[in-house]
Design a protein around this motif. Structure first.
Motif, PDB file in Angstrom:
ATOM      1  N   GLY A  13       0.610  -1.230  -0.103  1.00  0.00           N
ATOM      2  CA  GLY A  13      -0.166  -0.051  -0.160  1.00  0.00           C
ATOM      3  C   GLY A  13       1.274   0.999  -0.114  1.00  0.00           C
ATOM      4  N   ALA A  14       0.554   2.561   0.402  1.00  0.00           N
ATOM      5  CA  ALA A  14       1.339   3.796   0.180  1.00  0.00           C
ATOM      6  C   ALA A  14       1.056   3.999   1.754  1.00  0.00           C
ATOM      7  CB  ALA A  14       0.537   4.260  -1.213  1.00  0.00           C
TER       8      ALA A  14
ATOM      9  N   GLY B 183       2.385   6.380   3.151  1.00  0.00           N
ATOM     10  CA  GLY B 183       2.054   7.621   3.292  1.00  0.00           C
ATOM     11  C   GLY B 183       4.163   7.871   3.722  1.00  0.00           C
ATOM     12  N   VAL B 184       4.528   7.017   3.564  1.00  0.00           N
ATOM     13  CA  VAL B 184       6.387   6.844   3.384  1.00  0.00           C
ATOM     14  C   VAL B 184       6.665   8.239   2.756  1.00  0.00           C
ATOM     15  CG1 VAL B 184       8.339   6.329   3.330  1.00  0.00           C
ATOM     16  CG2 VAL B 184       6.589   4.378   3.712  1.00  0.00           C
TER      17      VAL B 184
ATOM     18  N   THR C 283       5.036  11.571   2.378  1.00  0.00           N
ATOM     19  CA  THR C 283       5.029  12.689   3.045  1.00  0.00           C
ATOM     20  C   THR C 283       5.773  12.714   4.674  1.00  0.00           C
ATOM     21  OG1 THR C 283       2.524  12.140   1.992  1.00  0.00           O
ATOM     22  CG2 THR C 283       2.343  13.044   3.944  1.00  0.00           C
TER      23      THR C 283
ATOM     24  N   ASP D 295       8.149  10.672  -5.690  1.00  0.00           N
ATOM     25  CA  ASP D 295       6.994  11.620  -5.935  1.00  0.00           C
ATOM     26  C   ASP D 295       8.247  13.002  -5.918  1.00  0.00           C
ATOM     27  OD1 ASP D 295       5.202  10.244  -6.724  1.00  0.00           O
ATOM     28  OD2 ASP D 295       5.713   9.165  -4.980  1.00  0.00           O
TER      29      ASP D 295
ATOM     30  N   ARG E  35       8.913   1.536  -1.351  1.00  0.00           N
ATOM     31  CA  ARG E  35       7.636   0.204  -0.449  1.00  0.00           C
ATOM     32  C   ARG E  35       8.388  -1.219  -0.670  1.00  0.00           C
ATOM     33  NH1 ARG E  35       1.949   0.201  -3.397  1.00  0.00           N
ATOM     34  NH2 ARG E  35       2.415   2.381  -3.824  1.00  0.00           N
TER      35      ARG E  35
ATOM     36  N   VAL F  77       0.477   4.120  10.729  1.00  0.00           N
ATOM     37  CA  VAL F  77      -0.537   5.604  10.148  1.00  0.00           C
ATOM     38  C   VAL F  77      -2.087   5.022  10.250  1.00  0.00           C
ATOM     39  CG1 VAL F  77      -0.517   6.419   8.196  1.00  0.00           C
ATOM     40  CG2 VAL F  77       1.686   5.798   8.777  1.00  0.00           C
TER      41      VAL F  77
ATOM     42  N   ILE G 120       0.758   7.669  13.316  1.00  0.00           N
ATOM     43  CA  ILE G 120       0.435   9.183  12.241  1.00  0.00           C
ATOM     44  C   ILE G 120      -1.183   8.782  12.094  1.00  0.00           C
ATOM     45  CG2 ILE G 120       0.940  10.575  10.713  1.00  0.00           C
ATOM     46  CD1 ILE G 120       3.989   9.870  10.632  1.00  0.00           C
ATOM     47  N   PRO G 121      -1.483   9.983  12.736  1.00  0.00           N
ATOM     48  CA  PRO G 121      -3.809   9.973  12.371  1.00  0.00           C
ATOM     49  C   PRO G 121      -3.371   9.879  10.304  1.00  0.00           C
ATOM     50  CG  PRO G 121      -2.923  11.769  13.501  1.00  0.00           C
ATOM     51  CD  PRO G 121      -1.407  11.301  13.542  1.00  0.00           C
ATOM     52  N   HIS G 122      -4.561   9.602  10.078  1.00  0.00           N
ATOM     53  CA  HIS G 122      -4.686  10.070   9.103  1.00  0.00           C
ATOM     54  C   HIS G 122      -5.268  11.234   9.206  1.00  0.00           C
ATOM     55  CE1 HIS G 122      -6.834   9.562   4.791  1.00  0.00           C
ATOM     56  NE2 HIS G 122      -7.932  10.808   5.327  1.00  0.00           N
ATOM     57  N   ASP G 123      -4.824  12.194   8.375  1.00  0.00           N
ATOM     58  CA  ASP G 123      -4.749  13.274   8.285  1.00  0.00           C
ATOM     59  C   ASP G 123      -4.901  13.967   6.795  1.00  0.00           C
ATOM     60  OD1 ASP G 123      -5.171  16.701   8.934  1.00  0.00           O
ATOM     61  OD2 ASP G 123      -3.382  16.299   9.764  1.00  0.00           O
ATOM     62  N   GLN G 124      -5.824  14.305   6.232  1.00  0.00           N
ATOM     63  CA  GLN G 124      -5.476  14.497   4.915  1.00  0.00           C
ATOM     64  C   GLN G 124      -5.075  15.997   4.604  1.00  0.00           C
ATOM     65  OE1 GLN G 124      -5.520  12.430   2.093  1.00  0.00           O
ATOM     66  NE2 GLN G 124      -4.381  13.766   1.508  1.00  0.00           N
TER      67      GLN G 124
ATOM     68  N   ASP H 104      -1.499  17.244   2.995  1.00  0.00           N
ATOM     69  CA  ASP H 104      -1.069  18.267   1.877  1.00  0.00           C
ATOM     70  C   ASP H 104      -0.611  19.543   2.248  1.00  0.00           C
ATOM     71  OD1 ASP H 104      -3.026  16.667   0.394  1.00  0.00           O
ATOM     72  OD2 ASP H 104      -5.251  17.822   0.412  1.00  0.00           O
TER      73      ASP H 104
ATOM     74  N   LEU I  59      -1.938  15.666  12.048  1.00  0.00           N
ATOM     75  CA  LEU I  59      -0.255  14.762  11.111  1.00  0.00           C
ATOM     76  C   LEU I  59       0.896  15.284  12.137  1.00  0.00           C
ATOM     77  CD1 LEU I  59       0.338  13.906   7.516  1.00  0.00           C
ATOM     78  CD2 LEU I  59       1.761  15.291   8.617  1.00  0.00           C
TER      79      LEU I  59
HETATM   80  N1  LIG Z   1      -1.502  10.432   7.819  1.00  0.00           N
HETATM   81  C1  LIG Z   1      -1.521  10.888   6.404  1.00  0.00           C
HETATM   82  N2  LIG Z   1      -3.001  11.429   6.610  1.00  0.00           N
HETATM   83  C2  LIG Z   1      -4.200  11.619   5.031  1.00  0.00           C
HETATM   84  N3  LIG Z   1      -2.882  11.368   3.597  1.00  0.00           N
HETATM   85  C3  LIG Z   1      -1.971  10.810   3.849  1.00  0.00           C
HETATM   86  C4  LIG Z   1      -1.342  10.168   5.057  1.00  0.00           C
HETATM   87  N4  LIG Z   1       0.327  10.278   4.457  1.00  0.00           N
HETATM   88  C5  LIG Z   1       0.246  10.520   2.575  1.00  0.00           C
HETATM   89  N5  LIG Z   1      -1.242  11.086   2.809  1.00  0.00           N
HETATM   90  C6  LIG Z   1      -1.312  10.713   1.466  1.00  0.00           C
HETATM   91  O1  LIG Z   1      -1.558   9.406   1.023  1.00  0.00           O
HETATM   92  C7  LIG Z   1      -0.788   9.626  -0.103  1.00  0.00           C
HETATM   93  C8  LIG Z   1       0.299   8.463  -0.306  1.00  0.00           C
HETATM   94  O2  LIG Z   1       1.237   9.101   0.413  1.00  0.00           O
HETATM   95  P1  LIG Z   1       2.439   9.100   0.471  1.00  0.00           P
HETATM   96  O3  LIG Z   1       3.039   9.709  -1.189  1.00  0.00           O
HETATM   97  O4  LIG Z   1       3.389   9.816   1.369  1.00  0.00           O
HETATM   98  O5  LIG Z   1       2.368   7.406   0.295  1.00  0.00           O
HETATM   99  P2  LIG Z   1       4.185   7.006  -0.189  1.00  0.00           P
HETATM  100  O6  LIG Z   1       4.312   5.206   1.054  1.00  0.00           O
HETATM  101  O7  LIG Z   1       4.961   7.140  -0.281  1.00  0.00           O
HETATM  102  O8  LIG Z   1       3.184   5.985  -1.032  1.00  0.00           O
HETATM  103  P3  LIG Z   1       4.473   5.149  -2.374  1.00  0.00           P
HETATM  104  O9  LIG Z   1       4.789   3.461  -2.394  1.00  0.00           O
HETATM  105  O10 LIG Z   1       3.655   5.532  -3.688  1.00  0.00           O
HETATM  106  O11 LIG Z   1       5.663   6.482  -2.892  1.00  0.00           O
HETATM  107  C9  LIG Z   1      -1.093  10.906  -0.884  1.00  0.00           C
HETATM  108  O12 LIG Z   1      -2.264  11.849  -1.159  1.00  0.00           O
HETATM  109  C10 LIG Z   1      -0.800  11.555   0.312  1.00  0.00           C
HETATM  110  O13 LIG Z   1      -1.377  13.141   0.558  1.00  0.00           O
END
Ligand SMILES: Nc1ncnc2c1ncn2[C@@H]1O[C@H](COP(=O)(O)OP(=O)(O)OP(=O)(O)O)[C@@H](O)[C@H]1O
Ligand SMILES: [Mg+2]
Length: 278
Positions: free
Chosen positions: A11-12, A14-15, A17, A43, A125, A190, A212-216, A220, A236
């Motif tokens: 998944g993603a 949020g590494v 971010t 990214d 990932r 997360v 880390i809570p979900h916090d769009q 952003d 966040l």
């Molecule tokens: N704590 C959070 N709360 C809400 N949204 C989040 C949070 N962390 C990241 N996001 C959102 O989730 C999406 C993916 O975040 P991010 O690119 O940081 O993930 P990643 O793990 O690096 O993904 P990838 O493996 O694809 O690089 C983005 O749209 C980001 O804004």
């Protein structure tokens, strides 16, 4: 000087971010660079409108020609994000990333020491890379050998995962292999949690450094402007402040990597997980 590697499994979560957010609240007394080494492609440049030069690719070219008379400096390959955060962004192209990670990965501990900077490395990932080495014992091919060497040389390996049952199930499967690569490993959860962080730490047998809570809106804002005023109160940002403090507190203990240090870490972990109860 500390190398902190951030990685996810699936998944993603949020590494990227989280790496940028942690960098934005890093203690000002410690020089810091964010290094984007996601083999699937970077990214940060696209998200933050960076030009693509300098980047990890220019750094890799410099490392190849590195000479005592003209030493390569991480600081010469950084872009600045608002607030002054220094970032070495990756290329969006996985092919360029593969080569750059091979070259920069091996030199990274040396480069960090040369510039006396902490480096937060976004390693992406683990299962996202099509080209694999079999470097991790007891696990399927997962990532390039160079990236595994970065995970191994990190003073702290932060493994990000969603805190729900699906995320934790993947984590439980991966942790033995990851611990065999780097014992200085901590989990960072997360999003919504199905269990308290201390329960998760107990079941996984690894320290949980925080949640880390979900916090769009917070996500952003990360990297788009200096995190002052109202932004500093976003959930966040408040969470990453606590985590940055804990990372810095845990580092001296992790770096020594002996049995006594790991006992101290278990004690700190009990304190840390008590503070981050959802
Ligand atoms: N704590 C959070 N709360 C809400 N949204 C989040 C949070 N962390 C990241 N996001 C959102 O989730 C999406 C993916 O975040 P991010 O690119 O940081 O993930 P990643 O793990 O690096 O993904 P990838 O493996 O694809 O690089 C983005 O749209 C980001 O804004
Ligand atoms: Mg990412």
């Amino acid at each position: 000087v500390a190398l902190v590697a951030l990685v996810s499994i699936k998944g993603a979560p949020g590494v990227t971010t989280t790496a940028v957010a942690l960098g934005s609240v890093w203690p000002s007394a410690r020089a810091l660079v964010i290094l984007e080494m996601d083999p699937a492609g970077g990214d940060i440049a696209a998200r933050r409108g960076l030009s693509g030069d300098p980047s990890l690719v220019s750094l890799a070219a410099a490392v190849r020609r590195d000479r005592a008379s003209d030493p390569t400096r991480l600081l010469d390959h950084c872009c600045e994000l608002p607030g002054g955060l220094r970032v070495i962004a990756g290329s969006a192209a996985p092919t360029e990333m593969g080569t750059a990670i091979d070259v920069v990965g091996a030199a990274l501990p040396h480069l960090a020491l040369r510039d006396a900077v902490d480096v937060l490395v976004d390693c992406g990932r683990l299962n996202s890379t099509p080209t694999g080495s079999h470097d991790m014992p007891g696990s399927p091919p997962i990532t390039s050998a160079s990236l595994v060497s970065v995970l191994r040389s990190a003073d702290l390996l932060l493994v990000l995962s969603r805190g729900d049952l699906a995320g934790l199930s993947h984590l439980e499967w991966w942790l033995p292999a990851l611990r065999s690569v780097n014992k200085g490993l901590a989990v960072l959860l997360v999003g919504p949690l199905s269990w308290r962080t201390e329960e998760v730490a107990g079941v996984l047998g690894s320290p949980v450094i925080g949640h880390i809570p979900h916090d769009q809106p917070g996500a952003d804002m990360v990297g788009s402007r200096a995190l002052r005023g109202g932004a500093a109160r976003l959930p966040l940002i408040r969470a990453v402040r606590g985590i940055a403090d804990r990372v810095v507190a845990w580092l001296p203990i992790l770096v020594t990597r002996d049995a006594e240090a790991h006992e101290q870490l278990a004690e700190l972990d009990a304190v840390a997980t008590a503070d981050v109860r959802p």
